[in-house]
Design a protein around this motif. Structure first.
Motif, mmCIF file in Angstrom:
data_model
loop_
_atom_site.group_PDB
_atom_site.id
_atom_site.type_symbol
_atom_site.label_atom_id
_atom_site.label_comp_id
_atom_site.label_asym_id
_atom_site.label_seq_id
_atom_site.Cartn_x
_atom_site.Cartn_y
_atom_site.Cartn_z
ATOM 1 N N SER A 18 34.238 12.907 45.920
ATOM 2 C CA SER A 18 34.068 14.361 45.788
ATOM 3 C C SER A 18 33.129 14.710 44.643
ATOM 4 N N LEU A 19 33.331 14.078 43.484
ATOM 5 C CA LEU A 19 32.483 14.368 42.327
ATOM 6 C C LEU A 19 31.027 14.007 42.614
ATOM 7 N N GLY A 20 30.817 12.853 43.251
ATOM 8 C CA GLY A 20 29.452 12.440 43.567
ATOM 9 C C GLY A 20 28.782 13.361 44.567
ATOM 10 N N PHE A 21 29.517 13.735 45.608
ATOM 11 C CA PHE A 21 28.963 14.600 46.649
ATOM 12 C C PHE A 21 28.570 15.959 46.083
ATOM 13 N N TRP A 22 29.518 16.621 45.418
ATOM 14 C CA TRP A 22 29.238 17.983 44.944
ATOM 15 C C TRP A 22 28.266 17.994 43.768
ATOM 16 N N GLY A 23 28.302 16.960 42.931
ATOM 17 C CA GLY A 23 27.332 16.885 41.846
ATOM 18 C C GLY A 23 25.916 16.741 42.364
ATOM 19 N N ALA A 24 25.724 15.847 43.337
ATOM 20 C CA ALA A 24 24.395 15.665 43.924
ATOM 21 C C ALA A 24 23.970 16.925 44.682
ATOM 22 N N TRP A 25 24.912 17.593 45.332
ATOM 23 C CA TRP A 25 24.604 18.829 46.066
ATOM 24 C C TRP A 25 24.121 19.918 45.107
ATOM 25 N N PHE A 81 23.994 10.096 48.071
ATOM 26 C CA PHE A 81 24.382 9.696 46.720
ATOM 27 C C PHE A 81 25.641 8.827 46.689
ATOM 28 N N PRO A 82 26.766 9.213 47.310
ATOM 29 C CA PRO A 82 27.989 8.419 47.164
ATOM 30 C C PRO A 82 27.904 7.020 47.770
ATOM 31 N N VAL A 83 26.925 6.782 48.669
ATOM 32 C CA VAL A 83 26.812 5.464 49.304
ATOM 33 C C VAL A 83 25.582 4.705 48.813
ATOM 34 N N TYR A 105 28.617 0.408 42.624
ATOM 35 C CA TYR A 105 29.471 0.921 41.555
ATOM 36 C C TYR A 105 30.031 2.300 41.890
ATOM 37 N N LEU A 106 29.512 2.928 42.923
ATOM 38 C CA LEU A 106 30.070 4.179 43.417
ATOM 39 C C LEU A 106 30.997 3.944 44.605
ATOM 40 N N LEU A 107 31.036 2.708 45.091
ATOM 41 C CA LEU A 107 31.757 2.407 46.320
ATOM 42 C C LEU A 107 32.894 1.426 46.087
ATOM 43 N N PHE A 152 30.149 6.650 37.168
ATOM 44 C CA PHE A 152 28.781 6.972 37.549
ATOM 45 C C PHE A 152 28.713 8.135 38.542
ATOM 46 N N ALA A 153 29.832 8.433 39.202
ATOM 47 C CA ALA A 153 29.853 9.585 40.105
ATOM 48 C C ALA A 153 29.659 10.893 39.351
ATOM 49 N N MET A 154 29.888 10.868 38.025
ATOM 50 C CA MET A 154 29.765 12.085 37.221
ATOM 51 C C MET A 154 28.326 12.392 36.836
ATOM 52 N N ILE A 155 27.399 11.448 36.991
ATOM 53 C CA ILE A 155 26.052 11.636 36.454
ATOM 54 C C ILE A 155 25.364 12.883 37.016
ATOM 55 N N PRO A 156 25.339 13.128 38.352
ATOM 56 C CA PRO A 156 24.660 14.346 38.828
ATOM 57 C C PRO A 156 25.252 15.633 38.250
ATOM 58 N N LEU A 157 26.587 15.711 38.214
ATOM 59 C CA LEU A 157 27.235 16.905 37.683
ATOM 60 C C LEU A 157 26.935 17.063 36.191
ATOM 61 N N ALA A 158 26.930 15.928 35.466
ATOM 62 C CA ALA A 158 26.631 15.975 34.033
ATOM 63 C C ALA A 158 25.181 16.355 33.771
ATOM 64 N N LEU A 159 24.285 16.117 34.726
ATOM 65 C CA LEU A 159 22.894 16.559 34.604
ATOM 66 C C LEU A 159 22.763 18.039 34.953
ATOM 67 N N TRP A 160 23.495 18.450 35.972
ATOM 68 C CA TRP A 160 23.370 19.823 36.466
ATOM 69 C C TRP A 160 23.743 20.856 35.399
ATOM 70 N N VAL A 161 24.801 20.576 34.634
ATOM 71 C CA VAL A 161 25.273 21.574 33.662
ATOM 72 C C VAL A 161 24.200 21.930 32.636
ATOM 73 N N PRO A 162 23.618 20.963 31.904
ATOM 74 C CA PRO A 162 22.619 21.374 30.902
ATOM 75 C C PRO A 162 21.271 21.776 31.487
ATOM 76 N N LEU A 163 20.953 21.311 32.698
ATOM 77 C CA LEU A 163 19.614 21.540 33.245
ATOM 78 C C LEU A 163 19.534 22.707 34.223
ATOM 79 N N ALA A 164 20.645 23.008 34.921
ATOM 80 C CA ALA A 164 20.515 23.976 36.012
ATOM 81 C C ALA A 164 21.689 24.926 36.182
ATOM 82 N N ALA A 165 22.778 24.729 35.459
ATOM 83 C CA ALA A 165 23.936 25.606 35.636
ATOM 84 C C ALA A 165 23.597 27.033 35.215
ATOM 85 N N PRO A 166 24.190 28.046 35.876
ATOM 86 C CA PRO A 166 23.924 29.450 35.510
ATOM 87 C C PRO A 166 24.304 29.725 34.056
#
Length: 718
Positions: A139-146, A167-169, A173-175, A185-199
């Motif tokens: 879930s974290l990988g899917f929604w973070g990459a989305w 992303f999840p496949v 190390y994600l599988l 590592f599933a957290m990486i997209p979400l951790a990027l999104w917050v400082p770079l693109a979050a409202p």
């Protein structure tokens, strides 16, 4: 599991599975086009997510306690160790159950303050804990990459979903190796999104704090390097230089991680250079490191690597400025890996960096790939290539589903061939057996069946071969001797299996490894999936009829069908094991009858002299240690108690003597006799020895590594 193309092309079964997956791709492209995936709204994406998540995690819950687990990745490591911590570890930093005694901060991250997987293991059966972890990571990988892909495609949630599916496949190390890393590592997209693109709204900092907590569950020494590389790469791709937001958010991630992991990190900092791992890691020159990094992009990590290369090719035609950014991000990834790999960190006093595996930095690639592909689709839409964009979206959707099918097929193959989670619960003759003695002893699980960490983590035994590559150096060197100095066993545990010692009826274990050294290390029992033969080995319990060969290969059977029927029957019953006693095993604690000086190669001499004289209860030490210990004198070991961080030993030593502790020497051990601190010496290769003063009655042996909490307590008191 991720395989390289070389492995796929040289293995007929893997090649067949790859062909089956690729053959379905046109069907999935047709479905993606027919369903107009690129035009889906958020509600449709959410609905599809639940369908996808059920399929993504199916093999981990569909058979309940007999479900799939990847043995080479998490089955023998994180799952077993989480269960050990949850149900068998008595507390403290030291574990008696692993590798002849080991510091949990060095062996297995999972002993930090809070780890969801350990909480799951305490509350639920193992298979439920595994399934919950997979649901979380998927879930974290899917929604973070989305969310990351939507940064360039705000009006195209369906297109962003097609990108996120890969992303999840995209990496093992994600599988099938995800449990060790927590949210990892599933957290990486979400951790990027917050400082770079979050409202930038009133929820920005609560959102950042929530993500920081999730990041804090991941191993910082493995997750932060690829996260930092991905962050810089994403900044290059997005042209983002908002350091006033990026730096505080990344700092929040670091603080949250330190709050959870500071004790483990402090332990690693103190002890990593005294483990086997420091001698295992191979350094490369700059050119070799560049070749390794490039091979990751186009060969080893082909799912995200090909996405990046494809995006680079498309953008070279559509948008030269974006193409330059993708090229720079790729160059940044390759260059940063080469620098980390080739730099002589020890020259700068940063030996600790040499204990890290820089191969984890490859986990920066999937997030960068999601961003680069979203840039490509945005460029197509900007320049009026809507049809091409829809076709590419359908292709990405098909690729995500096809790779998922490929993963499922290979997992089913592993499940049938190696067995699944039944090994956690169905080796029933290891549960409260009648042959189990009351005094402390160790075991070795021959032929990797069952896996040694499983025997410690699910059946509660002290396993001499359970461990990792962060074991004490003395233990690693001793184990290398156990395996007869074979180069492929250098600094690693687990016996594995060499069929050259199988005669069709019995496995000649005495020729395969050294039983005299196992005897010296307090190994009293061997567990095996095959019948064994060796001098000095006594059969204690044979498995029930039908379980004689729980470790099998196809030529044991007259037909492939018989072999498959055997493997399918093992999915729900892993079978009983052969149990053998190693005769005259040396006890965990004993009084030395003599002190001998090692000659020549000190460690080898210690081991060989001690093994040849194990019945004499000798302490073989260096000449300097012999002078400090003094002569052996007769005394009596009345008894001992195994404590969370050591032993209490009751003795009657009116004239003193030399006490030997059957644990590998490590820098944080201390000894105290009648309240007086006494030095410990390395003895017999894998033992410690301490000189007792006349009149000694109570000897306290403690593993006393400094901790952050202990240091702060002393400062507060002092």
């Amino acid at each position: 599991m991720n395989y390289t193309w070389d492995q796929i092309l040289t293995n007929r079964i893997l090649l067949l599975m790859a062909i089956m997956s690729m053959a379905m791709w046109p069907l999935f492209i047709w479905a993606g086009s027919r369903w107009r995936v690129g035009d889906w709204r958020i509600g449709q994406v959410r609905l599809f997510y639940w369908v996808w998540l059920a399929g993504f995690t199916a093999e981990f819950w569909i058979m309940g306690p007999y479900s799939f687990i990847a043995w080479d990745g998490e089955g023998n490591l994180a799952v077993a160790m989480n269960n050990y911590i949850a149900h068998f570890h008595p507390g403290g930093w030291f574990s008696h159950a692993l590798a002849g005694g080991i510091d949990l901060a060095l062996f297995f991250p999972g002993y930090q303050y809070l780890q969801p997987e350990v909480v799951f293991a305490r509350l639920f059966p193992a298979w439920v804990a595994v399934a919950l972890h997979k649901l979380m990571v998927g879930s974290l990988g899917f929604w973070g990459a989305w969310l990351l892909a939507r940064q360039r495609l705000p009006e195209r949630p369906g297109t962003a979903m097609a990108i996120a599916l890969l992303f999840p496949v995209s990496q093992d190390y994600l599988l099938n190796y995800s449990t060790e890393f927590g949210t990892g590592f599933a957290m990486i997209p979400l951790a990027l999104w917050v400082p770079l693109a979050a409202p930038r709204d009133h929820l920005f900092w609560p959102r950042a704090l929530a993500v920081a907590v999730l990041v804090a569950f991941a191993q910082p020494m493995k997750v932060f390097p690829p996260l930092a590389i991905a962050l810089v790469g994403a900044m290059i791709l997005m042209g983002c230089r908002d350091f006033r937001r990026i730096v505080p958010v990344f700092g929040l991630y670091v603080l949250a991680s330190l709050a959870n992991w500071h004790e483990v990190l402090f332990g690693l900092f103190q002890g990593a250079n005294f483990t086997t791992r420091i001698e295992m890691l191979e350094k490369h020159n700059a050119l070799a490191s560049l070749r390794i990094a490039l091979a990751m992009v186009y060969q080893h990590e082909w799912v995200p690597g090909w996405q990046l290369l494809g995006a680079l090719g498309c953008l070279a035609v559509l948008d030269r400025r974006s193409a330059v950014r993708v090229a720079l991000a790729l160059a940044w990834f390759v260059g940063s890996f080469a620098v980390l790999e080739a730099t002589p960190w020890e020259a700068f006093g940063l030996d600790i960096v040499n204990t890290l595996s820089h191969s984890y930095n490859r986990l920066a690639l999937p997030s960068l790939a999601a961003l680069a592909v979203s840039m490509t689709l945005a460029a197509l839409e900007r320049q009026g290539y809507a049809v091409a964009g829809r076709r590419l979206t359908a292709g990405l959707f098909a690729a995500g589903v096809a790779v998922t099918v490929w993963i499922k097929l290979t997992n089913v193959g592993q499940w049938v061939w190696f067995g699944g989670q039944a090994a956690y619960t169905t080796h029933d003759n290891l549960i409260n057996p009648p042959w189990k003695p009351s005094e402390d002893f160790r075991v070795v699980t021959l032929l990797d069946y069952p896996h040694p960490n499983v025997v410690a983590g699910f059946y509660g035994y002290d396993c001499f071969d359970a461990g990792s590559n962060l074991d004490p150096k003395a233990y690693g060197e001793f184990w290398h001797k156990v395996m007869r100095d074979r180069p492929d066993y250098f600094r690693t545990t687990r016996t594995r299996l060499d069929w050259a010692f199988w005669d069709g009826k019995l496995y000649h274990v005495g020729e395969f490894l050294r039983l005299d050294l196992l005897r010296l290390a307090n190994v009293r029992f061997l567990f095996s999936g095959l019948p064994l033969t060796a001098e000095g080995l006594r059969l204690v319990q044979a498995p029930r009829s039908g379980d004689e060969y729980t470790r099998v290969r196809p030529d044991f059977f007259t037909s492939t069908g018989d072999f498959l029927r055997n493997r399918l029957s093992r999915l729900t019953n892993a079978g009983q094991l052969w149990v053998y006693e190693v005769e005259n095993a040396v006890p965990r604690i004993f009084a030395a009858q003599s002190v001998a000086v090692a000659e020549g190669d000190q460690f080898s001499a210690m081991v060989e002299q001690a093994a040849s004289r194990s019945a004499e209860r000798v302490a073989v030490v260096s000449a300097a240690a012999a002078r400090r210990l003094g002569p052996a004198r007769p005394f009596k070991v009345v008894g001992w108690r195994k404590l969370p961080d050591g032993y209490d030993v009751d003795v009657e030593a009116p004239d003193g003597g030399v006490l030997v502790i059957n644990n590998a020497s490590f820098k944080f051990w201390t000894a105290e006799a009648n309240g007086v601190r006494m030095p410990l010496e390395q003895a017999n290769g894998a033992h410690m020895a301490v000189s007792l003063p006349p009149g000694a009655q109570l000897v306290k042996i403690r593993y006393d590594r400094p901790t952050v909490r202990g240091i702060l307590r002393k400062l507060a008191i002092g």
